[in-house]
Design a protein around this motif. Sequence first.
Motif, short mmCIF file in Angstrom:
data_model
loop_
_atom_site.label_atom_id
_atom_site.label_comp_id
_atom_site.label_asym_id
_atom_site.label_seq_id
_atom_site.Cartn_x
_atom_site.Cartn_y
_atom_site.Cartn_z
N ALA A 191 29.94 117.68 -41.40
CA ALA A 191 29.19 116.62 -42.05
C ALA A 191 27.99 117.19 -42.95
O ALA A 191 27.84 116.72 -44.11
CB ALA A 191 28.62 115.70 -41.19
N ILE A 213 29.54 118.69 -46.35
CA ILE A 213 29.50 117.58 -47.23
C ILE A 213 28.30 117.10 -48.00
O ILE A 213 28.35 116.55 -49.09
CB ILE A 213 30.60 116.54 -46.70
CG1 ILE A 213 31.94 116.96 -46.26
CG2 ILE A 213 30.77 115.28 -47.54
CD1 ILE A 213 32.91 116.22 -45.38
N VAL A 214 27.37 116.51 -47.05
CA VAL A 214 26.23 115.87 -47.32
C VAL A 214 25.58 116.96 -48.34
O VAL A 214 24.84 116.72 -49.39
CB VAL A 214 25.28 115.42 -46.26
CG1 VAL A 214 24.69 116.59 -45.73
CG2 VAL A 214 24.39 114.45 -47.01
N ALA A 271 29.83 111.87 -45.48
CA ALA A 271 29.00 112.44 -44.66
C ALA A 271 28.49 111.61 -43.51
O ALA A 271 28.32 111.92 -42.41
CB ALA A 271 28.15 113.35 -45.28
#
Length: 435
Positions: free
Chosen positions: A251, A254-255, A415
């Motif tokens: 996550a 992705i963020v 995310a």
Amino acid sequence: MASQVVEDVPKEEMAPMNLDNDTANPPAPTGGPSAPPNGGLVAWLQVVAGFMIFFNTWGMITSFSVFQTYYESGELFEASSSNISWIGSIQCFLLQLTGLIAGPIYDRGYLRLLLVTGSFMVVFGLMMLSLSTEYWQALLSQAFCVGIGGGLLFVPIVSVIPMWFTTNIGLAIGIASSGSSLGGVIYPIVLYRLISQVGFPWAVRCIGFIALATFIIPLAVLRMRVRVPKPRAVVDWSAFCDAPYMVFALALLIVFIGNAVLIFYISFYPADRGFTDTSLAFYITAIFNAGSVLGRILPNALSDRIGVFNTIAPFTLLLGVTMLCLLGVRNAAGMVVEAVVTGLFSGVVVALPPVCFRMLTENKSMIGTRTGQGFAIGGLGLLLGGPSAGSILGSVDPLNWTGLWVYGGVTACVAGLILVGVRIMRSGLVLKIKV
């Protein structure tokens, strides 16, 4: 971005640190080291030192959109948006990756060496950038030299602060990390105002002199209170079998892709679309970083009360939604509002991950290792985010801004949903629980 390595070592594995010689390793007195003071002058001076280090590391990274906008003008060198983004992306990535090396060096007591070397590399890199006239020169000086120097500085501060606090650690780290927001306000303004008056070389040198002056504070006051007798491992292989930890690292990767889109293009967007004049376009970066001040302090304080995953998951989703709202901006007022709001939510995804890694690590003696390798994984998002966004944006007018903001907004929303999944993995579907 972000904070990186947070130490929280059990008392029985700690040894006291001689503050007069941080390379010494004296034997622990009977009964072990005293409890963290959780306040007081010396403890809060560590936070001040951290504020200054964040000011000169992440503060410069969050100012990169000003460099991106200036480099796009072609006055210094000719390069595509994607190639220019590699400068900021590599700088961000090395800030994260260097922690894998700096962590064990810090554990062996070489705090002063890390501070001196890192400070020198940041200032030296800026001075070399002021002499650059070609793309490869800017890449070496700004991306590699400043990036590695920042990584050497970043690990010590996020390792030292938790040693002085037992409660309100989120707040202390949040206050320190807000230094990056102040740096992201001051550096763009200084750079923009001076470029028109004295030119790019002297504008960058002035930034270097500011960094040199502010590095004096951490060099003077930063202290290790305790030291782990056994240096951390560079990699904790068991972490790759820890599902919540690995899902959270995914996550974060992705963020960070979505956040890189904001950091690199929030200033160039209104200038290219004609929503603002050139002056306000440069100031958009400062406005964005001013908004992130509250995003680094208030959510961290909130997480101490309601839980870190109950805080970061919804704020990450909101970051994605507000990035998609950039598609609806049509004037300067809308751009200013968007800069403030996206800055607020962007600050959350930079300041809270260290607290998340702390919670996801059962063996507290491995927090430093797990946080370091977790941020190294997440740093891949920063490495990929800028260049991939530049490729989507293209180099032929009209630029593909719709594709760019959809890319950034969707990655942040994905995310956020993954973070909701981590929260469920930790506590199930029970809502009223601190996680």
